[in-house]
Design a protein around this motif. Structure first.
Motif, short mmCIF file in Angstrom:
data_model
loop_
_atom_site.label_atom_id
_atom_site.label_comp_id
_atom_site.label_asym_id
_atom_site.label_seq_id
_atom_site.Cartn_x
_atom_site.Cartn_y
_atom_site.Cartn_z
N ARG A 1 4.73 -33.98 4.54
CA ARG A 1 4.36 -32.60 4.23
C ARG A 1 3.66 -31.95 5.43
O ARG A 1 3.95 -30.80 5.80
N ASP A 2 2.76 -32.70 6.06
CA ASP A 2 2.05 -32.17 7.23
C ASP A 2 3.00 -31.92 8.39
O ASP A 2 2.91 -30.89 9.07
N PHE A 3 3.90 -32.85 8.64
CA PHE A 3 4.87 -32.67 9.73
C PHE A 3 5.81 -31.50 9.45
O PHE A 3 6.20 -30.77 10.37
N GLU B 1 11.38 -39.23 9.42
CA GLU B 1 11.01 -40.64 9.56
C GLU B 1 10.02 -41.05 8.45
O GLU B 1 10.12 -42.15 7.91
N CYS B 2 9.09 -40.18 8.12
CA CYS B 2 8.15 -40.47 7.04
C CYS B 2 8.89 -40.61 5.71
O CYS B 2 8.59 -41.51 4.92
N LEU B 3 9.86 -39.75 5.48
CA LEU B 3 10.62 -39.82 4.24
C LEU B 3 11.48 -41.09 4.18
O LEU B 3 11.67 -41.66 3.10
N ARG C 1 6.39 -28.05 11.59
CA ARG C 1 7.78 -27.88 12.02
C ARG C 1 8.29 -29.03 12.89
O ARG C 1 9.10 -28.84 13.78
N ASN C 2 7.79 -30.21 12.61
CA ASN C 2 8.26 -31.41 13.29
C ASN C 2 9.19 -32.14 12.32
O ASN C 2 8.79 -33.07 11.62
N LYS C 3 10.46 -31.71 12.30
CA LYS C 3 11.40 -32.22 11.31
C LYS C 3 11.72 -33.69 11.52
O LYS C 3 11.90 -34.44 10.56
#
Length: 82
Positions: free
Chosen positions: A31-33, A44-46, A37-39
């Motif tokens: 959510r923070d990324f 990678e987190c997802l 706007r760091n897709k």
């Protein structure tokens, strides 16, 4: 055998809590990324979150197997009693 299975269940519960915490962390990081706007980092987190969720499913299956084993042992012990 009756002592080992409950201990296994306790260990599984601890692992589940750890994985649930990791899932929450990865969701928040994604959510923070996304907000910044760091897709790529969010993606990678997802991916890690999905991996942790699959691990949770495997732990749930294992926990059900341990419960079944405990139930079968209990039933067998009751049948052998006079």
């Amino acid at each position: 055998m009756f002592v080992v299975l409950p201990q296994s269940l306790e260990k599984l519960e601890v692992k589940e809590r750890i994985l649930q915490n990791k899932i929450s962390i990865e969701t928040e990081r994604a959510r923070d990324f996304t907000k910044s706007r760091n897709k790529k980092a969010a993606y990678e987190c997802l991916k890690r979150k999905t991996f942790y969720e699959s691990q949770m499913e495997q732990l749930e299956i294992f926990r059900l197997q341990v419960n079944d084993q405990m139930r079968m042992l209990k039933d067998a012990a009751e049948m052998t009693e006079p």
